[in-house]
Design a protein around this motif. Structure first.
Motif, PDB file in Angstrom:
ATOM      1  N   ILE A 130       0.892  -0.935   0.154  1.00  0.00           N
ATOM      2  CA  ILE A 130       0.231   0.012   0.077  1.00  0.00           C
ATOM      3  C   ILE A 130       0.959   1.255   0.186  1.00  0.00           C
ATOM      4  N   ARG A 131       0.454   2.286  -0.830  1.00  0.00           N
ATOM      5  CA  ARG A 131       1.504   3.580  -0.767  1.00  0.00           C
ATOM      6  C   ARG A 131       0.513   4.615  -0.756  1.00  0.00           C
ATOM      7  N   PHE A 132       0.660   5.451   0.402  1.00  0.00           N
ATOM      8  CA  PHE A 132      -0.035   6.762   0.676  1.00  0.00           C
ATOM      9  C   PHE A 132       1.005   7.977   0.647  1.00  0.00           C
ATOM     10  N   ALA A 133       0.633   8.758  -0.022  1.00  0.00           N
ATOM     11  CA  ALA A 133       1.601  10.008  -0.596  1.00  0.00           C
ATOM     12  C   ALA A 133       0.898  11.214   0.142  1.00  0.00           C
ATOM     13  N   SER A 134       1.799  12.177   0.543  1.00  0.00           N
ATOM     14  CA  SER A 134       1.311  13.412   0.865  1.00  0.00           C
ATOM     15  C   SER A 134       1.073  14.009  -0.456  1.00  0.00           C
ATOM     16  N   ARG A 135      -0.118  14.944  -0.247  1.00  0.00           N
ATOM     17  CA  ARG A 135      -0.405  15.518  -1.447  1.00  0.00           C
ATOM     18  C   ARG A 135       0.524  16.695  -2.027  1.00  0.00           C
ATOM     19  N   GLU A 136       1.195  17.474  -0.784  1.00  0.00           N
ATOM     20  CA  GLU A 136       1.831  18.509  -1.216  1.00  0.00           C
ATOM     21  C   GLU A 136       3.380  18.134  -1.331  1.00  0.00           C
ATOM     22  N   ARG A 137       3.716  17.091  -0.737  1.00  0.00           N
ATOM     23  CA  ARG A 137       5.409  16.672  -0.722  1.00  0.00           C
ATOM     24  C   ARG A 137       5.628  15.355  -1.190  1.00  0.00           C
ATOM     25  N   GLY A 138       4.561  14.619  -1.676  1.00  0.00           N
ATOM     26  CA  GLY A 138       5.007  13.360  -2.192  1.00  0.00           C
ATOM     27  C   GLY A 138       5.249  13.543  -3.764  1.00  0.00           C
ATOM     28  N   VAL A 139       6.433  12.852  -3.948  1.00  0.00           N
ATOM     29  CA  VAL A 139       6.915  12.834  -5.515  1.00  0.00           C
ATOM     30  C   VAL A 139       7.671  11.462  -5.811  1.00  0.00           C
ATOM     31  N   LEU A 140       7.243  11.008  -7.037  1.00  0.00           N
ATOM     32  CA  LEU A 140       7.679   9.647  -7.563  1.00  0.00           C
ATOM     33  C   LEU A 140       7.997  10.258  -8.902  1.00  0.00           C
ATOM     34  N   GLY A 141       8.909   9.121  -9.141  1.00  0.00           N
ATOM     35  CA  GLY A 141       9.548   9.105 -10.577  1.00  0.00           C
ATOM     36  C   GLY A 141      10.543   8.071 -11.035  1.00  0.00           C
ATOM     37  N   GLN A 142      10.582   7.805 -12.318  1.00  0.00           N
ATOM     38  CA  GLN A 142      11.498   6.969 -12.840  1.00  0.00           C
ATOM     39  C   GLN A 142      12.382   7.615 -13.909  1.00  0.00           C
ATOM     40  N   PHE A 143      13.662   7.979 -13.454  1.00  0.00           N
ATOM     41  CA  PHE A 143      14.287   9.150 -14.557  1.00  0.00           C
ATOM     42  C   PHE A 143      15.396   8.244 -15.252  1.00  0.00           C
ATOM     43  N   GLU A 144      15.613   7.018 -15.046  1.00  0.00           N
ATOM     44  CA  GLU A 144      16.736   6.237 -15.595  1.00  0.00           C
ATOM     45  C   GLU A 144      16.884   6.344 -17.141  1.00  0.00           C
ATOM     46  N   VAL A 145      15.780   6.413 -18.034  1.00  0.00           N
ATOM     47  CA  VAL A 145      15.785   6.362 -19.481  1.00  0.00           C
ATOM     48  C   VAL A 145      16.831   7.804 -19.946  1.00  0.00           C
ATOM     49  N   ALA A 146      16.813   8.743 -19.104  1.00  0.00           N
ATOM     50  CA  ALA A 146      17.632   9.856 -19.448  1.00  0.00           C
ATOM     51  C   ALA A 146      19.003   9.561 -19.378  1.00  0.00           C
ATOM     52  N   LEU A 147      19.370   8.500 -18.556  1.00  0.00           N
ATOM     53  CA  LEU A 147      20.956   8.199 -18.221  1.00  0.00           C
ATOM     54  C   LEU A 147      21.247   7.072 -19.226  1.00  0.00           C
ATOM     55  N   GLY A 148      20.236   6.845 -20.389  1.00  0.00           N
ATOM     56  CA  GLY A 148      20.696   5.527 -21.311  1.00  0.00           C
ATOM     57  C   GLY A 148      20.536   4.253 -20.586  1.00  0.00           C
ATOM     58  N   VAL A 149      19.865   4.083 -19.590  1.00  0.00           N
ATOM     59  CA  VAL A 149      19.469   2.822 -19.003  1.00  0.00           C
ATOM     60  C   VAL A 149      18.100   2.626 -18.781  1.00  0.00           C
ATOM     61  N   ILE A 150      17.755   1.334 -18.485  1.00  0.00           N
ATOM     62  CA  ILE A 150      16.338   1.051 -18.039  1.00  0.00           C
ATOM     63  C   ILE A 150      16.221   0.854 -16.708  1.00  0.00           C
ATOM     64  N   PRO A 151      15.221   1.285 -15.953  1.00  0.00           N
ATOM     65  CA  PRO A 151      14.953   0.945 -14.533  1.00  0.00           C
ATOM     66  C   PRO A 151      15.028  -0.474 -14.508  1.00  0.00           C
ATOM     67  N   GLY A 152      15.796  -0.905 -13.102  1.00  0.00           N
ATOM     68  CA  GLY A 152      16.248  -2.055 -13.000  1.00  0.00           C
ATOM     69  C   GLY A 152      15.389  -2.998 -11.908  1.00  0.00           C
ATOM     70  N   GLY A 153      14.427  -2.343 -11.071  1.00  0.00           N
ATOM     71  CA  GLY A 153      13.889  -2.952  -9.978  1.00  0.00           C
ATOM     72  C   GLY A 153      12.531  -3.149 -10.308  1.00  0.00           C
TER      73      GLY A 153
END
Length: 284
Positions: A130-153
């Motif tokens: 289960i994932r609960f996020a703060s509306r104002e402070r929660g941030v998620l992302g997968q930036f790996e593509v910008a480094l020429g790799v794929i997300p691994g996990g």
């Protein structure tokens, strides 16, 4: 096997509120980076969770209002992982193995997301129940593509079942940040809660669930896992593909450029990584 009396983690605080409810609070430097020692300690934590026949709920939060788990520290010392079996496994496969264990742990796992959780931090959150996020402070992302790799996990594998095929492509291919509101709308998190109410809400939910019968909780989790978790082989394949991408072009150029721009260091680049990571590709 880890024993409760011998376990003294250095990368997070473990608070046993009761026999049925534990809290894990990440506390590893200014960015809450995942490193080899944290990876090891998380495996050791799961040893304890898997041995405990009373524990019902484990809540993960952070003492840093800006970072839940920033990402994996790519330049970190990985030697602590030598303590794990199998000895020949790469550090990255130990991370994938941890994520599989986390999803299948007997306890219900809850992410309380205040601050940033990108790349491996996002992968950690996705592996919890289960994932609960703060509306104002929660941030998620997968930036790996910008480094020429794929997300691994395994976010590519997990996200499609959570948010749908098109939105999974949008998240992983775009490499951008998703705030609490948008993450809730997409299904990246269960719910976004106003920050002023966040701690009270999440604690109350965790306490409520922890009072229910552990066997019933475990049975429910088992059936939902059987219907929804990706195959372990797919998870490991994604991590192997990541490991193969790191030592080849263009990652060998882009990763050093990201470090030079401020990746992995406190400052504006990390705070706004979902936007600024594209600068690395643009200027390389």
């Amino acid at each position: 096997m880890t024993t409760a009396t011998a376990f003294v983690p250095s990368r997070f605080q473990l608070t046993r509120h009761s026999d049925t409810f534990w809290r894990v609070t990440f506390d590893n430097g200014p960015l809450n980076l995942i490193d080899g020692q944290m990876n090891l300690e998380l495996h050791q934590l799961l040893d304890l969770v898997e041995q405990d026949d009373q524990l019902a709920v484990v809540l993960f939060d952070s003492n840093n209002p800006d970072y839940f788990l920033a990402h994996y520290a790519a330049d970190a010392d990985m030697s602590p992982l030598d303590a794990l079996e199998p000895k020949q496994a790469t550090p990255w496969l130990h991370w994938a193995t941890f994520l599989v264990r986390l999803s299948k742990s007997p306890a219900v796992t809850i992410t309380a997301l205040r601050g940033r959780a990108r790349a491996a931090g996002s992968e950690f959150a996705l592996a919890t129940d289960i994932r609960f996020a703060s509306r104002e402070r929660g941030v998620l992302g997968q930036f790996e593509v910008a480094l020429g790799v794929i997300p691994g996990g395994a976010p590519s594998t997990r996200l499609a079942g959570l948010v749908g095929r098109g939105r999974a492509f949008e998240i992983v291919l775009g490499g951008e940040d998703f705030d609490g509101d948008l993450a809730e709308r997409y299904g990246y998190v269960n719910r976004a809660i106003p920050d002023a109410e966040f701690v009270e809400f999440v604690d109350a939910y965790a306490q409520r669930v922890s009072r229910f019968d552990r066997r019933a909780l475990g049975d429910i989790k088992g059936f939902i896992n059987a219907a929804s978790l990706p195959d372990d082989i797919a998870v490991m394949a994604e991590m192997r593909a990541f490991g193969e991408a790191v030592p080849r072009e263009p990652a060998t150029r882009l990763i050093p450029a990201a470090f030079q721009a401020g990746w992995g260091q406190p400052g504006d680049f990390e705070l706004h990584l979902g936007t600024r990571i594209a600068e690395v590709t643009a200027t390389d």
